[in-house]
Design a protein around this motif. Structure first.
Motif, short mmCIF file in Angstrom:
data_model
loop_
_atom_site.label_atom_id
_atom_site.label_comp_id
_atom_site.label_asym_id
_atom_site.label_seq_id
_atom_site.Cartn_x
_atom_site.Cartn_y
_atom_site.Cartn_z
N GLY A 84 0.79 -1.23 0.00
CA GLY A 84 0.00 0.00 0.00
C GLY A 84 0.82 1.26 0.00
O GLY A 84 0.27 2.37 -0.06
N GLY A 85 2.14 1.13 0.06
CA GLY A 85 3.01 2.30 0.03
C GLY A 85 3.31 2.73 -1.39
O GLY A 85 2.66 2.31 -2.35
N LEU A 86 4.33 3.57 -1.53
CA LEU A 86 4.68 4.13 -2.83
C LEU A 86 6.19 4.11 -2.99
O LEU A 86 6.93 4.39 -2.04
CB LEU A 86 4.17 5.57 -2.92
N ARG A 87 6.65 3.75 -4.18
CA ARG A 87 8.09 3.75 -4.48
C ARG A 87 8.41 4.92 -5.41
O ARG A 87 7.83 5.05 -6.48
CB ARG A 87 8.52 2.43 -5.11
N LEU A 88 9.34 5.75 -4.98
CA LEU A 88 9.79 6.90 -5.76
C LEU A 88 11.13 6.57 -6.38
O LEU A 88 12.11 6.31 -5.67
CB LEU A 88 9.93 8.13 -4.87
N GLY A 89 11.21 6.59 -7.69
CA GLY A 89 12.48 6.34 -8.35
C GLY A 89 13.50 7.41 -8.03
O GLY A 89 13.17 8.59 -7.91
N ALA A 90 14.76 7.01 -7.89
CA ALA A 90 15.81 7.96 -7.56
C ALA A 90 16.00 9.00 -8.66
O ALA A 90 16.44 10.12 -8.40
CB ALA A 90 17.12 7.22 -7.30
N LEU A 91 15.68 8.64 -9.91
CA LEU A 91 15.85 9.57 -11.02
C LEU A 91 14.58 10.32 -11.37
O LEU A 91 14.57 11.12 -12.32
CB LEU A 91 16.37 8.83 -12.26
N ALA A 92 13.49 10.08 -10.64
CA ALA A 92 12.30 10.90 -10.84
C ALA A 92 12.62 12.33 -10.41
O ALA A 92 13.24 12.55 -9.38
CB ALA A 92 11.13 10.35 -10.03
N HIS A 93 12.21 13.29 -11.24
CA HIS A 93 12.50 14.67 -10.91
C HIS A 93 11.62 15.15 -9.75
O HIS A 93 10.51 14.66 -9.55
CB HIS A 93 12.30 15.56 -12.14
N ASN A 94 12.15 16.11 -9.01
CA ASN A 94 11.41 16.64 -7.87
C ASN A 94 10.04 17.16 -8.28
O ASN A 94 9.04 16.92 -7.58
CB ASN A 94 12.20 17.76 -7.21
N ALA A 95 9.96 17.89 -9.37
CA ALA A 95 8.68 18.45 -9.81
C ALA A 95 7.69 17.35 -10.16
O ALA A 95 6.52 17.40 -9.78
CB ALA A 95 8.88 19.39 -10.99
N ASP A 96 8.16 16.35 -10.91
CA ASP A 96 7.28 15.24 -11.28
C ASP A 96 6.78 14.49 -10.05
O ASP A 96 5.65 14.01 -10.01
CB ASP A 96 8.02 14.27 -12.21
#
Length: 330
Positions: free
Chosen positions: A66-78
């Motif tokens: 139920g959590g969320l994974r944020l990619g290390a290369l995802a931009h801050n704005a995105d």
């Protein structure tokens, strides 16, 4: 700026191998901090390893728990404007949008945000002594102009602060960090990732040379009903925090059942005191209880010539932000 080699890594394993092979190599993604450091000759990497072309590190995906994974290369704005982040983790979205400028948020990556260096004046000024830049030379900030510097967790070697807004929210959310390297994969609790200066202020975090961040995991609980982020700074645009507070609360039947408070601008890392959060459990969300929690958080705080005001400012900010999170700051 010194001469350096440049290699675009096709995958994480190659990037880790290239980084491991050269102790003077550094990774580059958005480059919003590293390029500044290179221009000022604070950082002088012999090799840059570009990780922007590595597949799978720029996504934002849901986890089975139920959590969320944020990619290390995802931009801050995105990341800030992602529908799931806005819906489930608005504290993180608000913290990210409090940092830097729109242009920088469009370039900066999540992993790079966590790896950025201090914005201490003396760290950037190569004509002055700085233990973080050149270990053993001394700390110019202790006897110099230190308005923005640390009041918690500092040492005789360094009183710099960590500048990230995003990381304050990640600390409050109890995120975890996934890294890979020559010794394989490992998971690091976010609150353990950044270091206090001690007598090795040149070490910002516990990453080993050769490791790189692949993603950040957020737990299911995002405090989407009761949260607040407060950033106090000398000007309202494009400035680093004097004090920043990330607060998440869970309320039930008029009582606090869970509390998270992470402070920025006060220390070498996002500052959390579990004792203060535990104190608030089963307490009424009123000013007096938040004041008591703030006193626990700020226990041992020490000001210097120009930044002693931050102790009282931080206490008031913690109380104000907790009241806001509880929807009581009218």
């Amino acid at each position: 700026m010194n001469s350096f080699t440049y290699t675009a890594a096709p995958d994480a394993n190659t990037a880790a191998a290239l980084l491991t092979a050269d102790k003077h190599a550094q990774l580059i993604a958005g480059g919003t901090n590293l390029l500044d450091l290179m221009k000022e000759n604070v950082a002088q990497p012999a090799a840059l390893i570009d990780i922007n072309n590595i597949d799978g590190l720029d996504g934002i995906t849901t986890l089975d728990n139920g959590g969320l994974r944020l990619g290390a290369l995802a931009h801050n704005a995105d990341t800030a404007y992602h529908p799931l982040v806005e819906q489930k983790y608005p504290l993180l979205a608000k913290a990210i949008l409090s940092g830097a400028s729109a242009q920088l948020r469009n370039m900066a990556t999540n992993g790079g945000n966590m790896m950025q260096r201090t914005r201490c004046y003396y760290f950037y000024d190569t004509s002055t002594p700085c233990n973080k830049r050149e270990p053993g030379t001394g700390c110019s900030a202790i006897g110099g102009y230190n308005r923005i510097h640390a009041i918690l967790g500092a040492s005789d070697s360094c009183i710099a602060t960590f500048p990230s807004d995003m990381c304050n929210a990640l600390a409050a959310l109890d995120a975890t960090i996934n890294v890979t390297g020559p010794e394989g994969d490992r998971v690091i609790a976010f609150t353990d990732f950044h270091r206090l200066p001690g007598d090795e202020p040149q070490l910002d975090n516990i990453l080993k040379h050769g490791e790189l961040i692949t993603s950040i995991d957020l737990p299911k609980n995002g405090f989407e009903k009761n949260y607040a982020y407060l950033k106090l700074r000398d000007r309202t645009s494009y400035a680093f925090a004097l004090v920043a507070i990330a607060t998440g609360l869970e309320l039930q039947d008029g009582l606090i059942k869970n509390a998270r408070i992470a402070c920025g601008g006060l220390a070498h890392k996002p500052w959390r005191k579990p004792e203060a959060e535990d104190y608030l459990i089963d307490k009424v969300p009123i000013k007096e209880n938040f004041e008591a929690a703030a006193d626990i958080i700020l226990n041992g705080a020490m000001g210097y010539k120009d930044n002693a005001f931050k102790i009282e400012l931080a206490k008031r900010a913690i109380v104000r932000n907790c009241l806001t999170a509880a929807n009581l700051n009218n």
